[in-house]
Write an enzyme that holds these catalytic residues in place. Structure first.
Site, PDB file in Angstrom:
ATOM      1  N   LYS A 166     -22.140  47.564  90.533  1.00 29.49           N
ATOM      2  CA  LYS A 166     -20.747  47.167  90.638  1.00 29.49           C
ATOM      3  C   LYS A 166     -19.848  48.242  90.021  1.00 29.49           C
ATOM      4  CE  LYS A 166     -21.665  42.179  90.133  1.00 29.49           C
ATOM      5  NZ  LYS A 166     -21.166  41.726  91.441  1.00 29.49           N
TER       6      LYS A 166
ATOM      7  N   ARG B  68     -28.888  34.798  95.346  1.00 30.09           N
ATOM      8  CA  ARG B  68     -29.596  34.051  96.394  1.00 30.09           C
ATOM      9  C   ARG B  68     -31.104  34.276  96.306  1.00 30.09           C
ATOM     10  NH1 ARG B  68     -26.106  37.052 100.815  1.00 30.09           N
ATOM     11  NH2 ARG B  68     -24.712  36.860  99.013  1.00 30.09           N
TER      12      ARG B  68
END
Length: 539
Positions: free
Chosen positions: A347, A421
């Protein structure tokens, strides 16, 4: 050195033996808060991280109690609700709040005041009923217009009318003698009561003033118009929300995967197990229930770069005891990424500024479980928390690696920043075994926040009946939510050329919340009722 020089040799040997044994125990074991304890951290391919082992041991040996802070040890205390009238009602330490629900009630109270004060209130417009407005009727006695989400207090005396308006808890704290007890005359709804309790929440543990001061004053509200059972339920709700908020607010330095394991272990009325580090790659009867020889490869892959003992990847499972077999079995599954750098798909600095909250799904699950247990909800409760830290290291999983999940499906990791996920997939596969309903919470996608903002919660479901129950409940408690579609037409975008499924679409990020939910659905049994909450905005 001088002391050791003059000590007898046998004594020196004994001291060294005790030191070595102590170091081994501290390195390999943690307090017994779960049934399965972490193994040695030197188990990853690529060599034993002995340097990290020594640093972790040194930190544990020489850290202060403050350095080992556990958010479970500190919460701002909830206000206390009692259904009785206070004994000190005529004392200066007790304040009275008159709850007003319509204009006629406010007119009736104002008519009891002196002529000068009544004239001032009417000329200034303060005599009009307005939700959240408060008026001082006489010293120590205030009238508040319900409901109270943003309740403020106004002194009607002309010489003091310039004072700034303050929220109710701040107003109480700003009085020359803050009241230790408050008598509430009039009826408040359950939602008003919950709002009043939550408005007292503050997270100030790390401030110097909080550490140096005495414990905060706990306000006791006396509500004789309400039953003890109602007040008890509101207090349970508030304590659960306080727990959720405090877990999320705690920085990742102090809120680790082990912290989340401790939080699950603290839930009463059940047993807790944890598979930690290499345990995730070891077949066991619990994993065999999903697939013979299956292991939690996805949880391990995401968290394997974090090698300090407290930060090892883990799957924590709680199961309630002595539940009635006739009760439905409900599994709560939480994403517990205690900090998310994005991994090798790193990020930006700005993108990391909120990533301590990436365990918000686990915080929701732990708090909800606490509420279910405290209110004796008739369900056979199970809790599954996949707790990891997504770090950058030579052990980090790489983009385009393929990992086999507990269910047997292989996943191509196209982006290591879509890790939530992945850890949920293994947890969901295990949660579906023997469950009637599975509800997961995860700070999963920025797309959900973009679509609905921070006030409206986003959820998906494979069952219209349970989705209808969610809508009814959300409307009843004024907690807006919106069901998003599990649009099957997007499933093909998760197709991989070398694995069973790809963790992000191959054609870009459109419909990101939907494709993330479709990825999770691949690991949920069709016959199990499932609700997926994407709480990235709400957390």
């Amino acid at each position: 050195n001088l002391i050791i020089f003059f000590l007898p040799q046998p004594l020196i040997s004994s001291m060294l033996y005790i030191l070595v044994v102590t170091m081994l125990l501290l390195t390999n074991f943690r307090p017994a808060t779960s049934l399965i304890l972490p193994k040695s951290i030197g188990m990853y391919r690529g060599g034993s991280p002995s340097g990290r082992r020594i640093r972790g041991l040194t930190k544990r040996l020489f850290s202060s109690k403050e350095d080992s802070f556990n958010p479970l040890d500190y919460h701002m205390p909830c206000p206390v609700f009692k259904s009785s009238r206070p004994d000190d009602i005529n004392d200066d330490s007790c304040l009275t709040l008159q709850i007003i629900r319509e204009q006629s009630g406010l007119d009736s109270e104002i008519d009891k005041l002196d002529k000068e004060v009544k004239s001032y209130l009417r000329n200034s417009g303060l005599s009009k009923f307005k939700k959240g407005r408060g008026l001082m009727l006489r010293p120590g006695h205030y009238a508040f217009c319900a409901p109270l989400p943003n309740a403020t207090a106004v002194d009607p005396c002309p010489t003091l009318s310039g004072n700034p308006l303050k929220p109710l808890p701040s107003f109480l704290a700003s009085l020359p003698s803050p009241p230790s007890s408050v008598l509430v005359e009039g009826d408040l709804s359950d939602l008003d009561l919950l709002t009043l309790s939550l408005s007292h929440y503050k997270y100030t543990y790390y401030t110097s003033t909080a550490k140096d001061s005495s414990p905060p004053n706990i306000t006791t509200y006396h509500l004789p118009q309400h039953s003890p059972s109602t007040l008890s339920t509101v207090e349970s709700l508030a304590k659960s929300v306080y727990l959720c908020r405090s877990l999320i607010n705690t920085p990742a330095e102090d809120c680790t995967p082990y912290t989340l394991q401790s939080a699950v272990s603290s839930l009463p009325g059940g047993t807790t197990r944890a598979w930690v580090g290499s345990d995730l790659l070891t077949p066991c009867p619990s994993f065999d229930a999903v697939r013979a020889g299956g292991v939690c490869g996805l949880i391990h892959a995401v968290g394997r770069a974090a090698t300090e003992p407290d930060r090892l990847p883990r799957l924590v499972v709680y199961e309630s005891e002595d539940a009635d077999p006739a009760w439905p079995t409900v599994a709560l599954v939480g994403k517990g990424v205690t900090f998310d750098t994005g991994g090798l798909s790193m990020k930006s600095p700005a993108g990391m500024l909120k990533m301590k909250k990436d365990m918000g799904g686990a915080a929701h699950v732990i708090a909800l479980a606490q509420l279910i247990i405290s209110e004796s909800v008739p369900v056979n409760l199970r809790v599954y928390v996949a707790a990891v830290e997504n770090c950058v290291d030579s052990l980090s999983i790489r983009p385009l690696d393929v990992v086999t999940s507990l269910s047997g499906l292989s996943a191509e990791i196209a982006n290591t920043d879509a890790e939530g996920r992945l850890v949920l997939a293994d947890a969901l596969a295990l949660a579906c075994v023997g469950s009637d309903a599975v509800i997961d919470f995860a700070t999963l996608t920025g797309a959900a926040r973009v679509a609905l903002g921070t006030d409206v919660a986003c959820y998906f479901s494979n069952d219209d009946g349970i989705a209808g129950d969610v809508e009814e409940g959300a409307g009843r408690v004024m907690d807006p939510s919106w069901r998003m579609p599990l649009h099957a037409g997007y499933a093909g975008r998760l197709k991989s050329g070398i694995a069973d499924v790809r963790n992000i679409p191959s054609d870009g990020g459109q419909g990101g919340a939907i494709t993330a939910a479709l990825f999770l659905q691949r690991f949920v049994k069709e016959e199990v009722k499932w609700v997926h909450w994407d709480v990235n905005g709400a957390s």
